[in-house]
Design a protein around this motif. Structure first.
Motif, mmCIF file in Angstrom:
data_model
loop_
_atom_site.group_PDB
_atom_site.id
_atom_site.type_symbol
_atom_site.label_atom_id
_atom_site.label_comp_id
_atom_site.label_asym_id
_atom_site.label_seq_id
_atom_site.Cartn_x
_atom_site.Cartn_y
_atom_site.Cartn_z
ATOM 1 N N GLY B 255 0.390 23.352 -1.887
ATOM 2 C CA GLY B 255 0.763 22.610 -3.096
ATOM 3 C C GLY B 255 1.001 21.140 -2.780
ATOM 4 O O GLY B 255 1.803 20.483 -3.446
ATOM 5 N N LYS B 256 0.290 20.647 -1.777
ATOM 6 C CA LYS B 256 0.467 19.253 -1.383
ATOM 7 C C LYS B 256 -0.873 18.543 -1.369
ATOM 8 O O LYS B 256 -1.920 19.180 -1.192
ATOM 9 N N VAL B 257 -0.799 17.225 -1.537
ATOM 10 C CA VAL B 257 -2.025 16.445 -1.456
ATOM 11 C C VAL B 257 -1.807 15.265 -0.514
ATOM 12 O O VAL B 257 -0.703 14.715 -0.435
ATOM 13 N N VAL B 258 -2.839 14.952 0.245
ATOM 14 C CA VAL B 258 -2.880 13.759 1.078
ATOM 15 C C VAL B 258 -3.814 12.785 0.374
ATOM 16 O O VAL B 258 -4.914 13.163 -0.019
ATOM 17 N N ALA B 259 -3.342 11.537 0.202
ATOM 18 C CA ALA B 259 -4.171 10.540 -0.483
ATOM 19 C C ALA B 259 -4.272 9.297 0.393
ATOM 20 O O ALA B 259 -3.300 8.906 1.029
ATOM 21 N N VAL B 260 -5.452 8.696 0.429
ATOM 22 C CA VAL B 260 -5.595 7.392 1.072
ATOM 23 C C VAL B 260 -5.849 6.380 -0.038
ATOM 24 O O VAL B 260 -6.759 6.566 -0.861
ATOM 25 N N VAL B 261 -5.006 5.330 -0.065
ATOM 26 C CA VAL B 261 -5.120 4.324 -1.131
ATOM 27 C C VAL B 261 -5.102 2.925 -0.519
ATOM 28 O O VAL B 261 -4.673 2.732 0.623
ATOM 29 N N ARG B 262 -5.565 1.960 -1.285
ATOM 30 C CA ARG B 262 -5.526 0.565 -0.847
ATOM 31 C C ARG B 262 -4.070 0.129 -0.678
ATOM 32 O O ARG B 262 -3.186 0.607 -1.418
ATOM 33 N N PRO B 263 -3.797 -0.768 0.269
ATOM 34 C CA PRO B 263 -2.413 -1.188 0.556
ATOM 35 C C PRO B 263 -1.669 -1.673 -0.698
ATOM 36 O O PRO B 263 -0.516 -1.284 -0.921
ATOM 37 N N ASP B 264 -2.343 -2.483 -1.519
ATOM 38 C CA ASP B 264 -1.704 -3.042 -2.718
ATOM 39 C C ASP B 264 -1.293 -1.981 -3.717
ATOM 40 O O ASP B 264 -0.410 -2.208 -4.559
ATOM 41 N N ALA B 265 -1.988 -0.851 -3.668
ATOM 42 C CA ALA B 265 -1.768 0.186 -4.672
ATOM 43 C C ALA B 265 -0.737 1.211 -4.222
ATOM 44 O O ALA B 265 -0.332 2.082 -5.009
ATOM 45 N N ALA B 266 -0.286 1.114 -2.979
ATOM 46 C CA ALA B 266 0.533 2.185 -2.404
ATOM 47 C C ALA B 266 1.816 2.429 -3.199
ATOM 48 O O ALA B 266 2.174 3.572 -3.487
#
Lengths: 320, 320
Positions: B255-266
């Motif tokens: 029930g978990k998610v790993v997300a990679v996002v742009r630094p500004d959007a973190a």
């Protein structure tokens, strides 16, 4: 698991979707409505004359899509493997699944593998799901069936079920071949030949022709008469059925289709079926009558009549 | 089989597609490209604190669709039942699957049931497949990840794997709950909050966070640093992992998610995750660095560093 995927699965089933090994395959937008189906396969033995569990898993799902009037496009394949299953065995099964997929013109685009301990499965179990594109000329539906409509059968009955059963009969050496085959092409040929006049299609698997026919009679509320002389049964299949005390009409097929068509279209439909390699022995095997009793009856070789019932329970466990 | 369908399955999972009992479900044309996935479930025991094989089978497939950036729509359910399985057991599992499907906003539209003899399965095995509609704002892809990008984790790790493992540990009574949950809503909230800035999503199931992180480092060719103090682990989970000699980072979540996002959007992304019930403990758990060595390292509580490798083999058989 990674190694199994890269060395055994992908070289056989790989394509641009499966090779991605993503959490899901990303597929183009279908042209219209879609059909979605699933089927599990636990056949024993895994290999039988004419096929194996791999070919069966691909054809079973392809055929479920085809008889709904959908062009089969994409399959998923879930495998539960029993620890100790030989890699060579798995490889043979995947080779066969790949060949069947190529024959059917579909791609296995996503999959999953689980391994359970010895004694927690029986070799392997497969579950396929499939997506197809619904055709505009798909069958019109059981509710359209009227007295006089013809029931067509694409070929001999009971080949699959008896092929598998004989493999499990001690002391019998049999090369009786299963009819397992992908029916997308045959169904397409039929739908194109008599567009608008196909009312119903079904592949007579578990329960056989009897199961489909009794169900059709019940659902339409009409009398459905089957003509025994028009139902082709291989001589060796009839012999095997006698040996095992089975009625060939109730035994599973994996490469046949039952079609209900308008009376005027019956001859053109038969010609279309017979022109296809999987439909050479197609016949007009039955007709709906005016009696509103929802019964299916068989006109026998000798001119007698008997009621055909939906087979009760499972004569034949683990044939698919 | 008919009786089982009509009395046990349809009252729980039924809907206008499944109720048809056709060879395939006929579904409307999706709005765009589609995602298609499958997963098999052989978890033992069938019931564990926080869930069971039914909830797991629905959530597993829903989550595979969600992390590809697809809105989950339709599921198939294939069941292999061991003879002797209690109907009450099956009913509880189907109740749970139905509740999870309702929670996820999906329908089980097609299914299949096979029964095998006692000793040829272990209670029951489920295989789900799923179709989702790809979203325009789906993750941009691993190839877009650059130094400085942030790795977000939606909450505590290792709950599912340890919950199941403890149920199988003799002499231990544990109520440690699995996190099994459908993640479509959480993922949607994230994608809508930082549209265009989500590069990658994955649910860290088998192999856990370590598996996903090591894989990301290898695929991007960049150094990925995980921050141990930012990876939430329940106290009782840490204790259980110590007891069993397992690294919580390598243990499965459901029930978990790993997300990679742009630094500004973190920060905006974290706020969106934390606003959702399944993302309350979301954290910035790692960052991609400029070193082009494809390694994943962990900055530990004590300020030390160690390499995080893809877990080798299966620590935990039959946890899903």
């Amino acid at each position: 698991m990674d190694e199994l995927l890269r060395e055994v699965v992908l070289p056989r089933l790989g394509n641009r979707w499966l090779d991605d090994l993503g959490d899901a395959a990303l597929l183009p937008r279908p042209a219209g409505e879609i059909a979605f189906t699933t089927d599990g396969f636990v056949v024993q033995p895994l290999f039988f004359p004419g096929g194996d569990i791999g070919r069966l898993a691909v054809c079973g799902t392809v055929n479920d899509l085809a008889v709904m009037g959908a062009d089969p496009l994409w399959l998923s394949l879930g495998m539960v493997l029993e620890e100790g299953l030989l890699i060579e065995t798995l490889a043979r099964i995947l080779d066969s699944a790949a060949a069947a997929a190529a024959e059917a013109g579909v791609a296995v685009v996503t999959g999953d593998t689980k391994v359970v301990a010895k004694g927690q499965a029986d070799g392997l179990y497969l579950t396929t799901a499939g997506i197809g594109a619904l055709r505009a000329d798909r069958p019109r539906g059981v509710q359209e069936i009227r007295p006089g409509d013809a029931l067509l059968l694409s070929g001999t009955v009971a080949d699959h079920g008896l092929s598998v059963m004989l493999q499990r009969t001690p002391g019998v050496a049999s090369a009786l071949e299963s009819d397992v085959a992908p029916l997308g092409g045959l169904v397409r040929a039929l739908l194109e030949a008599v567009t608008g006049d196909v009312l119903f299609l079904r592949d007579p698997t578990r329960g056989g022709l009897a199961g489909v026919a009794a169900d059709l009679a019940a659902r339409t509320g009409l009398r459905l008469t089957l003509f025994e002389p028009a139902i082709p049964v291989r001589r060796e299949v009839r012999y095997a059925a006698d040996l095992l005390g089975l009625d060939p009409l109730s035994v599973a097929n994996e490469g046949k289709v039952v079609a209900v068509v308008r009376p005027d279209a019956a001859n053109r439909a038969l010609a279309a079926l017979r022109a296809h390699p999987f439909g050479r022995a197609a016949s007009l095997a039955g007709r709906f009558g005016a009696e509103r009793d929802g019964l299916c009856e068989l006109e026998t070789f000798s001119g007698g009549r008997r009621i055909v019932s939906k087979p009760y329970g499972e004569d034949l466990p683990r044939i698919c």
